[in-house]
Every structure is written in C-alpha cells, then in structure tokens.
Design a protein around this motif. Structure first.
Motif, PDB file in Angstrom:
ATOM      1  N   ILE A  70       0.833  -1.203   0.000  1.00  0.00           N
ATOM      2  CA  ILE A  70       0.000   0.000   0.000  1.00  0.00           C
ATOM      3  C   ILE A  70       0.871   1.257   0.000  1.00  0.00           C
ATOM      4  CG2 ILE A  70      -1.758   1.272   1.300  1.00  0.00           C
ATOM      5  CD1 ILE A  70      -2.749  -1.395   2.376  1.00  0.00           C
ATOM      6  N   PHE A  71       2.072   1.154   0.586  1.00  0.00           N
ATOM      7  CA  PHE A  71       3.002   2.279   0.614  1.00  0.00           C
ATOM      8  C   PHE A  71       4.024   2.206  -0.521  1.00  0.00           C
ATOM      9  CE2 PHE A  71       1.487   1.799   4.939  1.00  0.00           C
ATOM     10  CZ  PHE A  71       1.251   3.112   5.329  1.00  0.00           C
ATOM     11  N   SER A  72       4.564   1.006  -0.752  1.00  0.00           N
ATOM     12  CA  SER A  72       5.688   0.884  -1.677  1.00  0.00           C
ATOM     13  C   SER A  72       5.302   1.190  -3.117  1.00  0.00           C
ATOM     14  CB  SER A  72       6.276  -0.530  -1.591  1.00  0.00           C
ATOM     15  OG  SER A  72       5.320  -1.518  -1.930  1.00  0.00           O
ATOM     16  N   TYR A  73       4.043   0.958  -3.497  1.00  0.00           N
ATOM     17  CA  TYR A  73       3.661   1.131  -4.898  1.00  0.00           C
ATOM     18  C   TYR A  73       3.864   2.572  -5.362  1.00  0.00           C
ATOM     19  CZ  TYR A  73      -0.650   3.902  -4.676  1.00  0.00           C
ATOM     20  OH  TYR A  73      -1.547   4.939  -4.530  1.00  0.00           O
ATOM     21  N   MET A  74       3.721   3.542  -4.431  1.00  0.00           N
ATOM     22  CA  MET A  74       3.795   4.953  -4.830  1.00  0.00           C
ATOM     23  C   MET A  74       5.227   5.450  -4.998  1.00  0.00           C
ATOM     24  SD  MET A  74       2.669   6.929  -1.279  1.00  0.00           S
ATOM     25  CE  MET A  74       1.437   5.742  -0.719  1.00  0.00           C
ATOM     26  N   PHE A  75       6.219   4.575  -4.790  1.00  0.00           N
ATOM     27  CA  PHE A  75       7.611   4.951  -4.997  1.00  0.00           C
ATOM     28  C   PHE A  75       8.235   4.216  -6.186  1.00  0.00           C
ATOM     29  CE2 PHE A  75       6.767   5.959  -0.568  1.00  0.00           C
ATOM     30  CZ  PHE A  75       7.325   7.226  -0.449  1.00  0.00           C
ATOM     31  N   LEU A  76       7.413   3.481  -6.929  1.00  0.00           N
ATOM     32  CA  LEU A  76       7.896   2.751  -8.103  1.00  0.00           C
ATOM     33  C   LEU A  76       7.431   3.448  -9.372  1.00  0.00           C
ATOM     34  CD1 LEU A  76       7.052  -0.904  -6.991  1.00  0.00           C
ATOM     35  CD2 LEU A  76       9.155   0.389  -6.569  1.00  0.00           C
ATOM     36  N   HIS A  77       8.218   3.293 -10.452  1.00  0.00           N
ATOM     37  CA  HIS A  77       7.847   3.895 -11.728  1.00  0.00           C
ATOM     38  C   HIS A  77       8.157   2.925 -12.858  1.00  0.00           C
ATOM     39  CE1 HIS A  77       8.064   7.476  -9.131  1.00  0.00           C
ATOM     40  NE2 HIS A  77       7.141   7.947  -9.947  1.00  0.00           N
ATOM     41  N   GLY A  78       7.417   3.107 -13.951  1.00  0.00           N
ATOM     42  CA  GLY A  78       7.511   2.171 -15.055  1.00  0.00           C
ATOM     43  C   GLY A  78       8.508   2.541 -16.124  1.00  0.00           C
ATOM     44  N   GLY A  79       9.164   3.693 -15.988  1.00  0.00           N
ATOM     45  CA  GLY A  79      10.128   4.110 -16.994  1.00  0.00           C
ATOM     46  C   GLY A  79      10.600   5.530 -16.725  1.00  0.00           C
ATOM     47  N   PHE A  80      11.512   5.999 -17.566  1.00  0.00           N
ATOM     48  CA  PHE A  80      12.137   7.313 -17.357  1.00  0.00           C
ATOM     49  C   PHE A  80      11.121   8.444 -17.459  1.00  0.00           C
ATOM     50  CE2 PHE A  80      14.424  11.073 -18.942  1.00  0.00           C
ATOM     51  CZ  PHE A  80      15.339  11.229 -17.904  1.00  0.00           C
ATOM     52  N   LEU A  81      10.282   8.447 -18.489  1.00  0.00           N
ATOM     53  CA  LEU A  81       9.314   9.529 -18.653  1.00  0.00           C
ATOM     54  C   LEU A  81       8.292   9.544 -17.518  1.00  0.00           C
ATOM     55  CD1 LEU A  81       8.656   9.476 -22.514  1.00  0.00           C
ATOM     56  CD2 LEU A  81      10.073  11.071 -21.204  1.00  0.00           C
ATOM     57  N   HIS A  82       7.888   8.353 -17.083  1.00  0.00           N
ATOM     58  CA  HIS A  82       6.958   8.239 -15.956  1.00  0.00           C
ATOM     59  C   HIS A  82       7.569   8.878 -14.711  1.00  0.00           C
ATOM     60  CE1 HIS A  82       4.387   5.422 -13.204  1.00  0.00           C
ATOM     61  NE2 HIS A  82       3.862   6.624 -13.308  1.00  0.00           N
ATOM     62  N   PHE A  83       8.828   8.570 -14.456  1.00  0.00           N
ATOM     63  CA  PHE A  83       9.524   9.096 -13.274  1.00  0.00           C
ATOM     64  C   PHE A  83       9.725  10.603 -13.380  1.00  0.00           C
ATOM     65  CE2 PHE A  83      13.709  10.365 -11.597  1.00  0.00           C
ATOM     66  CZ  PHE A  83      13.479  10.189 -10.249  1.00  0.00           C
ATOM     67  N   ILE A  84      10.255  11.082 -14.500  1.00  0.00           N
ATOM     68  CA  ILE A  84      10.542  12.505 -14.666  1.00  0.00           C
ATOM     69  C   ILE A  84       9.260  13.331 -14.592  1.00  0.00           C
ATOM     70  CG2 ILE A  84      11.282  14.244 -16.355  1.00  0.00           C
ATOM     71  CD1 ILE A  84      13.572  12.947 -14.921  1.00  0.00           C
ATOM     72  N   GLY A  85       8.208  12.861 -15.246  1.00  0.00           N
ATOM     73  CA  GLY A  85       6.945  13.588 -15.230  1.00  0.00           C
ATOM     74  C   GLY A  85       6.402  13.762 -13.821  1.00  0.00           C
ATOM     75  N   ASN A  86       6.403  12.679 -13.049  1.00  0.00           N
ATOM     76  CA  ASN A  86       5.898  12.754 -11.680  1.00  0.00           C
ATOM     77  C   ASN A  86       6.750  13.672 -10.811  1.00  0.00           C
ATOM     78  OD1 ASN A  86       3.628  11.170 -11.926  1.00  0.00           O
ATOM     79  ND2 ASN A  86       4.627   9.289 -11.286  1.00  0.00           N
ATOM     80  N   MET A  87       8.062  13.539 -10.904  1.00  0.00           N
ATOM     81  CA  MET A  87       8.935  14.358 -10.063  1.00  0.00           C
ATOM     82  C   MET A  87       8.858  15.832 -10.450  1.00  0.00           C
ATOM     83  SD  MET A  87      10.118  12.325  -7.836  1.00  0.00           S
ATOM     84  CE  MET A  87       8.494  11.529  -8.009  1.00  0.00           C
ATOM     85  N   TRP A  88       8.638  16.125 -11.725  1.00  0.00           N
ATOM     86  CA  TRP A  88       8.535  17.514 -12.154  1.00  0.00           C
ATOM     87  C   TRP A  88       7.274  18.170 -11.582  1.00  0.00           C
ATOM     88  CZ3 TRP A  88      11.686  21.048 -13.508  1.00  0.00           C
ATOM     89  CH2 TRP A  88      11.244  22.215 -14.147  1.00  0.00           C
ATOM     90  N   PHE A  89       6.162  17.456 -11.605  1.00  0.00           N
ATOM     91  CA  PHE A  89       4.925  18.000 -11.040  1.00  0.00           C
ATOM     92  C   PHE A  89       5.053  18.166  -9.526  1.00  0.00           C
ATOM     93  CE2 PHE A  89       3.124  17.402 -15.115  1.00  0.00           C
ATOM     94  CZ  PHE A  89       1.885  18.023 -15.140  1.00  0.00           C
ATOM     95  N   LEU A  90       5.719  17.223  -8.868  1.00  0.00           N
ATOM     96  CA  LEU A  90       5.931  17.333  -7.422  1.00  0.00           C
ATOM     97  C   LEU A  90       6.816  18.538  -7.116  1.00  0.00           C
ATOM     98  CD1 LEU A  90       5.655  16.273  -4.543  1.00  0.00           C
ATOM     99  CD2 LEU A  90       7.554  14.700  -5.005  1.00  0.00           C
ATOM    100  N   TYR A  91       7.833  18.764  -7.930  1.00  0.00           N
ATOM    101  CA  TYR A  91       8.735  19.895  -7.732  1.00  0.00           C
ATOM    102  C   TYR A  91       7.995  21.228  -7.867  1.00  0.00           C
ATOM    103  CZ  TYR A  91      12.426  23.256  -8.792  1.00  0.00           C
ATOM    104  OH  TYR A  91      13.241  24.366  -8.819  1.00  0.00           O
ATOM    105  N   ILE A  92       7.118  21.336  -8.856  1.00  0.00           N
ATOM    106  CA  ILE A  92       6.427  22.597  -9.113  1.00  0.00           C
ATOM    107  C   ILE A  92       5.382  22.905  -8.041  1.00  0.00           C
ATOM    108  CG2 ILE A  92       4.815  23.754 -10.683  1.00  0.00           C
ATOM    109  CD1 ILE A  92       6.325  22.500 -12.996  1.00  0.00           C
ATOM    110  N   PHE A  93       4.590  21.903  -7.664  1.00  0.00           N
ATOM    111  CA  PHE A  93       3.459  22.160  -6.777  1.00  0.00           C
ATOM    112  C   PHE A  93       3.740  21.811  -5.314  1.00  0.00           C
ATOM    113  CE2 PHE A  93       1.551  21.281 -10.995  1.00  0.00           C
ATOM    114  CZ  PHE A  93       0.921  22.498 -11.195  1.00  0.00           C
ATOM    115  N   GLY A  94       4.775  21.024  -5.054  1.00  0.00           N
ATOM    116  CA  GLY A  94       4.985  20.521  -3.701  1.00  0.00           C
ATOM    117  C   GLY A  94       5.447  21.568  -2.704  1.00  0.00           C
ATOM    118  N   ASP A  95       6.277  22.541  -3.147  1.00  0.00           N
ATOM    119  CA  ASP A  95       6.861  23.476  -2.180  1.00  0.00           C
ATOM    120  C   ASP A  95       5.810  24.335  -1.489  1.00  0.00           C
ATOM    121  OD1 ASP A  95       6.293  24.768  -4.568  1.00  0.00           O
ATOM    122  OD2 ASP A  95       8.003  26.134  -4.444  1.00  0.00           O
ATOM    123  N   ASN A  96       4.849  24.845  -2.263  1.00  0.00           N
ATOM    124  CA  ASN A  96       3.823  25.700  -1.661  1.00  0.00           C
ATOM    125  C   ASN A  96       2.880  24.921  -0.749  1.00  0.00           C
ATOM    126  OD1 ASN A  96       4.054  27.060  -4.803  1.00  0.00           O
ATOM    127  ND2 ASN A  96       4.396  28.378  -3.032  1.00  0.00           N
TER     128      ASN A  96
END
Length: 324
Positions: A70-96
């Motif tokens: 239930i926890f570990s699934y949200m730290f896995l990614h299926g490929g480079f674009l999947h990973f980069i896309g998620n981290m980019w959105f987290l970077y933009i919206f996460g700080d505020n």
C-alpha cells in the motif's frame, strides 16, 4: 500542457518534497539495476488488487507484503518519462503545499493521498491482476491541495502547437481544472487493463481537496513554526516573473520584485521575465546594497510603445520579505 513553473512564492525550503524526490530517485536507480521487465518485483511491491481479493493469488503473498504494498507502490515507476513527469509535477506544486501544511503534516498528507488514491483504484477494480505503480496518485493529492489553496496563482506553461512551443501563463484553477477533467474523461472511457490508473489520479486529487479542509480543523502542535526556523529561505528565487500593470494612456508600467531582508542588506542580482504575449524575454536586474522596502527600480525602455513612438519605462517596487 507542460508546466514550467508557478509564480506562487515560497518562503521555506521544501525539505520533505526534496526528500521524497530523493527517495523516488534512489528507488528508480534500483529499478534500473533490477530491470523494468521484472514482473516478480512489480507484483511484490506494486499495488495489485487481486492480492487482497482473489484467494489463488493472495496465498502467494504474506500479510506483511500486502500491507507494505500500500506504501511501496507509490515509490515505483515504469520508466524514465513516468519518473521525470511525476517528479517535475511534485517539484512545481509541492513546495507551496508543504509550506502550508508544515513539513511533518505534509509528509502525512502525501502518504495519505497516495493510500487513498490506491484505495480508489482498488474499489473500482477489486479483482484486477495488473500491478499499479507510481507517485501520480500522491502527487494528484498535492495538485488538489494547490487547486484549493492557490487558485489565482499562474502557471507558466508550454503548449505544443504542431512543432512550435507556445508559452502562456494559465491561472492555476484553470490548469488544474483542465488536468482533472482530462483524468475524468480518460477514467470514464478506460478499462482496468488500460495501463494507467486514471481513477487513482482522481481519488488522490479529491483526497487533497478534503485534507486541506480537514487540516483547518486540526489543532496546531507548534512543530510547524519550530521546523520553519531552520527551513526559511535566505534568498528569493533568482528567476522571477513580473506581472506588469499600467494605464492605457501612460507608457510606463509597474510591477513588484521580491527579495529577502538579507538580500536587501547585501544586494543581489535577479533575472526577471516579463510576459509580452507569445514570448518571454529575460532581463537582468541589479538590486543595490541597502535597498529599502518600497524602493522603486527603473528599467529604462521596458514600458509600452505608444503610437506616437514614445516608449515608456518599467518601475519595479522592491518587496522585502523577512528571513530568519
């Protein structure tokens, strides 16, 4: 639509956001070593609804594994674009969003968003044998919170027009509203085996909305202020977007530039981008040492061009923010 950055200032270093991005990166590197075609790994640590509802599959997994997934699934990614896309959105919206909740509550908020998004997917696909992975659901919760907290902030966005990129500033409530609408349309027209857990995105977004409301009712413990003493930024962003204003018959324009009290004392250099329709030129602005709150800086020739050939100036009002 590809977001580049927002114009919502953040006064604190998003420590938890960076830690979450770091954990995702470390696990992604581990996945590269293991291989993205390793089905045993994804079934063991991904969220597979059938692991809980189909006896023939459930007997191959321990209770501990079922809980951990239930926890570990949200730290896995299926490929480079999947990973980069998620981290980019987290970077933009996460700080505020982290600044609003505080570091500790934001960590709980993020994990709960991921869990609730997974439950959404589980309820709507209870016997699916397809592993669900990715931080998208948790990040959707961050986006839902941002939608409620900062609806009027603006998102600098690239919209590809055939092969030409179009840069445009979109209000956050429109950008995120369109994003949510796309998720809903795709969820309504997809099947459980489509490869993307659209309903998990929707569940995470709704969870983010709900937890912003819930957080207002929870008592404050004081930990947010204690941690903020160590995470408050000593510098404002080097690149800032200037929202200019003026009157129709006056060629001069006016805007604000943000600096910290430390930068006001020592002086600093900033790069500013001023929206002029379809392009965003960059300008270097020198902030002299000892500048005061409300000081006006003149940028010659950067105002409006009038029909009579007169070109105005831009005046930036210095806004000094306190830094600990």
């Amino acid at each position: 639509m590809i977001p580049i950055r927002d114009n919502q200032p953040s006064n604190c270093i998003p420590v938890v956001t960076y830690i979450l991005m770091g954990i995702n990166l470390l696990i992604f590197v581990l996945q590269i070593q293991i291989g993205f075609n390793n089905e045993v790994f994804f079934y063991s640590y991904g969220l597979v609804p059938a692991k809980y509802t189909v006896p023939e599959m459930a007997r191959h997994f321990s209770t501990g594994n079922q809980f951990f997934s239930i926890f570990s699934y949200m730290f896995l990614h299926g490929g480079f674009l999947h990973f980069i896309g998620n981290m980019w959105f987290l970077y933009i919206f996460g700080d505020n969003v982290e600044e609003h909740f505080g570091a500790l509550r934001f960590l709980g908020f993020y994990l709960l968003s991921g869990i609730i998004s997974g439950l959404f997917h589980f309820i709507l696909n209870p016997v699916s044998m397809v592993p669900t992975i990715g931080a998208s659901g948790a990040i959707a919760g961050v986006m839902g919170a941002y939608f409620l907290l900062y609806p009027k902030s603006r998102i600098l966005t690239i919209i590809p027009i055939i092969i030409f990129p179009w840069f445009v500033e979109i209000p956050a409530f429109i950008f995120l509203g369109i994003w949510f609408f796309i998720q809903f349309i795709n969820a309504a027209g997809s099947s459980a085996g489509s490869g993307i857990a659209w309903w998990a995105h929707i569940g995470g977004f709704v969870a983010g909305l709900a937890m912003v409301r819930l957080n207002k009712k929870l008592p404050q413990t004081g930990s947010k202020e204690k941690i903020r003493q160590f995470t408050t930024k000593k510098h404002t962003p080097r690149l800032q977007m200037i929202v200019a204003s003026g009157s129709p018959d006056n060629p001069d324009l006016y805007g604000n530039i943000n600096i910290t009290s430390i930068e006001a004392i020592a002086g600093t250099n900033k790069m500013v981008t001023i929206p002029w329709g379809f392009y965003k030129p960059l300008y270097r602005v020198k902030i002299p040492p000892g500048v005061k709150q409300g000081t006006r800086l003149k940028l010659s020739g950067m105002g409006k061009s009038m029909q009579n050939g007169i070109k105005g100036d831009m005046y930036l009002v210095v806004n000094v923010k306190n830094a600990i």
